[in-house]
Design an enzyme around this catalytic site. Structure first.
Site, PDB file in Angstrom:
ATOM      1  N   SER A 124     -17.351  13.337  27.780  1.00 23.47           N
ATOM      2  CA  SER A 124     -16.999  13.947  26.496  1.00 23.47           C
ATOM      3  C   SER A 124     -17.586  15.338  26.387  1.00 23.47           C
ATOM      4  O   SER A 124     -18.660  15.617  26.938  1.00 23.47           O
ATOM      5  CB  SER A 124     -17.565  13.057  25.389  1.00 23.47           C
ATOM      6  N   TYR A 149     -24.718   8.070  21.139  1.00 30.82           N
ATOM      7  CA  TYR A 149     -23.432   8.070  21.842  1.00 30.82           C
ATOM      8  C   TYR A 149     -23.397   9.208  22.864  1.00 30.82           C
ATOM      9  O   TYR A 149     -23.114   9.011  24.046  1.00 30.82           O
ATOM     10  CB  TYR A 149     -22.264   8.216  20.844  1.00 30.82           C
ATOM     11  N   LYS A 153     -23.504   9.303  27.228  1.00 33.82           N
ATOM     12  CA  LYS A 153     -22.585   9.966  28.170  1.00 33.82           C
ATOM     13  C   LYS A 153     -23.362  10.879  29.129  1.00 33.82           C
ATOM     14  O   LYS A 153     -23.061  10.952  30.326  1.00 33.82           O
ATOM     15  CB  LYS A 153     -21.530  10.783  27.402  1.00 33.82           C
TER      16      LYS A 153
HETATM   17  P1  NAD Z   1     -11.164   2.986  22.337  1.00 33.13           P
HETATM   18  O1  NAD Z   1     -12.252   2.328  21.560  1.00 33.13           O
HETATM   19  O2  NAD Z   1      -9.807   3.015  21.738  1.00 33.13           O
HETATM   20  O3  NAD Z   1     -11.076   2.357  23.795  1.00 33.13           O
HETATM   21  C1  NAD Z   1     -12.170   1.782  24.435  1.00 33.13           C
HETATM   22  C2  NAD Z   1     -11.731   0.407  24.920  1.00 33.13           C
HETATM   23  O4  NAD Z   1     -12.805  -0.207  25.623  1.00 33.13           O
HETATM   24  C3  NAD Z   1     -11.357  -0.538  23.773  1.00 33.13           C
HETATM   25  O5  NAD Z   1     -10.114  -1.106  24.062  1.00 33.13           O
HETATM   26  C4  NAD Z   1     -12.451  -1.598  23.776  1.00 33.13           C
HETATM   27  O6  NAD Z   1     -11.975  -2.851  23.357  1.00 33.13           O
HETATM   28  C5  NAD Z   1     -12.898  -1.575  25.227  1.00 33.13           C
HETATM   29  N1  NAD Z   1     -14.294  -1.957  25.479  1.00 33.13           N
HETATM   30  C6  NAD Z   1     -15.397  -1.499  24.846  1.00 33.13           C
HETATM   31  N2  NAD Z   1     -16.506  -2.052  25.403  1.00 33.13           N
HETATM   32  C7  NAD Z   1     -16.078  -2.840  26.414  1.00 33.13           C
HETATM   33  C8  NAD Z   1     -16.733  -3.648  27.376  1.00 33.13           C
HETATM   34  N3  NAD Z   1     -18.064  -3.767  27.389  1.00 33.13           N
HETATM   35  N4  NAD Z   1     -15.995  -4.321  28.281  1.00 33.13           N
HETATM   36  C9  NAD Z   1     -14.633  -4.220  28.273  1.00 33.13           C
HETATM   37  N5  NAD Z   1     -13.960  -3.474  27.383  1.00 33.13           N
HETATM   38  C10 NAD Z   1     -14.670  -2.787  26.477  1.00 33.13           C
HETATM   39  O7  NAD Z   1     -11.664   4.478  22.650  1.00 33.13           O
HETATM   40  P2  NAD Z   1     -10.868   5.704  23.287  1.00 33.13           P
HETATM   41  O8  NAD Z   1     -10.741   6.745  22.243  1.00 33.13           O
HETATM   42  O9  NAD Z   1      -9.666   5.240  24.002  1.00 33.13           O
HETATM   43  O10 NAD Z   1     -11.958   6.214  24.310  1.00 33.13           O
HETATM   44  C11 NAD Z   1     -11.968   5.824  25.661  1.00 33.13           C
HETATM   45  C12 NAD Z   1     -13.164   6.437  26.352  1.00 33.13           C
HETATM   46  O11 NAD Z   1     -13.108   7.848  26.205  1.00 33.13           O
HETATM   47  C13 NAD Z   1     -14.509   6.012  25.783  1.00 33.13           C
HETATM   48  O12 NAD Z   1     -15.420   5.864  26.835  1.00 33.13           O
HETATM   49  C14 NAD Z   1     -14.899   7.170  24.898  1.00 33.13           C
HETATM   50  O13 NAD Z   1     -16.295   7.287  24.758  1.00 33.13           O
HETATM   51  C15 NAD Z   1     -14.320   8.338  25.667  1.00 33.13           C
HETATM   52  N6  NAD Z   1     -14.031   9.501  24.830  1.00 33.13           N
HETATM   53  C16 NAD Z   1     -13.260   9.356  23.710  1.00 33.13           C
HETATM   54  C17 NAD Z   1     -12.998  10.442  22.905  1.00 33.13           C
HETATM   55  C18 NAD Z   1     -12.192  10.308  21.641  1.00 33.13           C
HETATM   56  O14 NAD Z   1     -12.325  11.146  20.761  1.00 33.13           O
HETATM   57  N7  NAD Z   1     -11.344   9.322  21.503  1.00 33.13           N
HETATM   58  C19 NAD Z   1     -13.522  11.705  23.246  1.00 33.13           C
HETATM   59  C20 NAD Z   1     -14.302  11.822  24.402  1.00 33.13           C
HETATM   60  C21 NAD Z   1     -14.548  10.706  25.185  1.00 33.13           C
HETATM   61  C1  WQD Z   2     -13.300  16.990  13.659  1.00 32.72           C
HETATM   62  C2  WQD Z   2     -13.573  17.932  12.508  1.00 32.72           C
HETATM   63  C3  WQD Z   2     -15.294  17.215  10.984  1.00 32.72           C
HETATM   64  C4  WQD Z   2     -13.187  13.732   9.453  1.00 32.72           C
HETATM   65  C5  WQD Z   2     -16.038  13.413  17.609  1.00 32.72           C
HETATM   66  C6  WQD Z   2     -17.211  13.096  18.501  1.00 32.72           C
HETATM   67  C7  WQD Z   2     -16.966  13.601  19.894  1.00 32.72           C
HETATM   68  C8  WQD Z   2     -15.635  13.108  20.432  1.00 32.72           C
HETATM   69  C9  WQD Z   2     -14.509  13.338  19.469  1.00 32.72           C
HETATM   70  C10 WQD Z   2     -16.034  11.141  21.718  1.00 32.72           C
HETATM   71  C11 WQD Z   2     -15.062  18.075  12.214  1.00 32.72           C
HETATM   72  C12 WQD Z   2     -13.953  17.275  10.300  1.00 32.72           C
HETATM   73  C13 WQD Z   2     -13.509  14.878  10.160  1.00 32.72           C
HETATM   74  C14 WQD Z   2     -12.991  13.812   8.037  1.00 32.72           C
HETATM   75  C15 WQD Z   2     -13.434  16.171   8.160  1.00 32.72           C
HETATM   76  N1  WQD Z   2     -15.626  11.700  20.658  1.00 32.72           N
HETATM   77  N2  WQD Z   2     -13.632  16.073   9.522  1.00 32.72           N
HETATM   78  N3  WQD Z   2     -13.121  15.045   7.451  1.00 32.72           N
HETATM   79  O1  WQD Z   2     -16.741  15.379  15.275  1.00 32.72           O
HETATM   80  O2  WQD Z   2     -15.397  17.018  16.674  1.00 32.72           O
HETATM   81  O3  WQD Z   2     -15.900  14.832  17.582  1.00 32.72           O
HETATM   82  O4  WQD Z   2     -14.857  12.849  18.164  1.00 32.72           O
HETATM   83  O5  WQD Z   2     -16.587  11.599  22.681  1.00 32.72           O
HETATM   84  O6  WQD Z   2     -18.017  13.148  20.662  1.00 32.72           O
HETATM   85  O7  WQD Z   2     -18.366  13.695  17.969  1.00 32.72           O
HETATM   86  O8  WQD Z   2     -14.284  14.980  15.771  1.00 32.72           O
HETATM   87  O9  WQD Z   2     -12.377  14.152  14.467  1.00 32.72           O
HETATM   88  O10 WQD Z   2     -14.713  13.430  13.789  1.00 32.72           O
HETATM   89  O11 WQD Z   2     -14.005  15.786  13.426  1.00 32.72           O
HETATM   90  O12 WQD Z   2     -13.559  17.240   7.578  1.00 32.72           O
HETATM   91  O13 WQD Z   2     -12.737  12.807   7.348  1.00 32.72           O
HETATM   92  O14 WQD Z   2     -12.997  17.387  11.324  1.00 32.72           O
HETATM   93  O15 WQD Z   2     -16.296  17.699  10.161  1.00 32.72           O
HETATM   94  O16 WQD Z   2     -15.275  19.406  11.884  1.00 32.72           O
HETATM   95  P1  WQD Z   2     -15.677  15.628  16.267  1.00 32.72           P
HETATM   96  P2  WQD Z   2     -13.815  14.482  14.346  1.00 32.72           P
END
Ligand code: NAD
Ligand code: WQD
Length: 338
Positions: A124, A149, A153
């Protein structure tokens, strides 16, 4: 030959599984469904007109992993499984380190035992922490994170770097996602958060269908053009495509390498609201409320390394992200429960 996708029923996982199936890869999914529904996989299977081999199990369970590696000819693992709610991670740090860090350790150990040496990890942009200069670039050391979190990572990336040094037969890529949004263009799969959404776009989309009353914008006094925070939003199908490109690149990598997956362009919260209103024809009522703890004013990716080495860059713009988000939310106002 098959790709093991952990967390493949989740938001990014399900879209990536679809892209893999569409290009002809065989896929095995492992997911414990703690934050997903099997319905996502049914729909992926329907869209691709292909079967998905699904194991409901936990990535921390070595017996389950052994069974999968024994029963299938797995050539690579894409590891999405983990917990991802930033606020929750401060309240439940052990669960986050347990799931995100220990889960990855168990998986790597079982991969080594099974002789599977290709690994892609969901990292991330949060690993750059609060003091990195923008745009974020891979040469900046990671750390300085503000949540368990984010720290989980960073820890996994350090593990991957050390592990790859000690096990030179492994090829490991960490993909640092910026802010994934949007849905598959069919509107059949998309993001379906549990409870009240933490992230901006799912919240906006739920306001549009009446599931939330009003958006709360966390602060308009940031040093940005309109005072609201700026992020690098990326369409989830572009992200899925990035995984395919990374898989193809593994053979050229020995050791461990990290790539930013972002568009390289920042958009403010207000720009997102207005773009969504334009795509949906809906008005999104909002209040400006105080800043949210831990939010950074503005960051976006330097995405040139992924372009140069993976041959990947985004092809979907903000209008497309909004159109697809709206199609998913309008057709499935209650997510996969519909
Ligand atoms: P998500 O929660 O939709 O998907 C994660 C999946 O993993 C879920 O289906 C959950 O049921 C499964 N899971 C969790 N723990 C588990 C375990 N111990 N064993 C088996 N399955 C398990 O999240 P996402 O948004 O699809 O994110 C996927 C990956 O990408 C995550 O590692 C997340 O940290 C990373 N990521 C997400 C974002 C984002 O904003 N969505 C941003 C950066 C990184
Ligand atoms: C985006 C912007 C909020 C909700 C997070 C994690 C990051 C990554 C992605 C996993 C910010 C604003 C949000 C609301 C708002 N995940 N906001 N009202 O915070 O950039 O990133 O998700 O790795 O690690 O930190 O994303 O979508 O939460 O927020 O004003 O109800 O929207 O303040 O500026 P963020 P977000």
């Amino acid at each position: 030959m098959a790709i093991l996708v952990t967390g493949g029923a989740g938001y990014i996982g399900s879209h990536t599984v679809l892209s893999l199936l569409e290009r002809g890869d065989e896929v095995v999914v492992l997911d414990n469904l703690c934050n997903a529904s099997e319905a996502s996989l049914d729909r992926v299977s329907e869209l691709a007109d292909k079967d998905i081999i699904f194991y409901q199990g936990d990535v921390r369970d070595p017996d389950c992993l052994q069974r999968i590696f024994d029963d299938h000819d797995i050539t690579a693992v894409i590891h999405f499984a983990g917990l991802k709610a930033v606020g929750e991670s401060s309240r439940m740090p052990l669960e986050y380190y347990q799931n995100n860090v220990s889960g990855t350790l168990v998986l790597l150990e079982e991969m080594r035992r099974a002789g599977v040496h290709n690994f892609i990890f969901s990292s991330s942009a949060t690993v750059y922490g609060e003091n990195a200069p923008v745009p974020y670039i891979e040469t900046t050391p990671i750390g300085g994170t503000t949540s368990p979190y984010g720290t989980s990572k960073v820890m996994v990336e350090h593990v991957l770097a050390d592990f790859a040094k000690a096990e030179p037969q492994f090829s490991i890529i960490a993909l640092r996602y910026f802010n994934p949004v949007g849905a598959h263009e069919s509107g059949r799969i998309g993001e379906d958060p549990n409870g009240i959404p933490n992230n901006l776009l799912p919240f906006i989309a739920q306001v549009a269908v009446g599931r939330q009353e009003k958006l709360r914008i966390f602060g308009n006094d940031y040093p940005t053009e309109d005072g609201t925070c700026v992020r690098d939003y990326i369409h989830v199908m572009d992200l899925a495509d990035g995984h395919l490109k990374a898989l193809d690149h593994l053979a050229a990598i020995k050791g461990y390498k990290a790539y930013n997956l972002g568009g390289g362009v920042g958009s403010s919260v207000l720009q997102m609201v207005h773009a969504f209103e334009k795509a949906s024809g809906k008005t999104i009522p909002y209040d400006i409320v105080p800043r949210r703890d831990g939010d950074l004013a503005a960051f976006w990716a330097d995405a040139s390394l992924a372009k140069k080495e993976l041959g990947w860059s985004v092809s979907r713009d903000l209008d497309c992200m909004m159109r697809d988000t709206w199609k998913w939310q309008e057709n499935n106002p209650n997510g996969y429960n519909d």
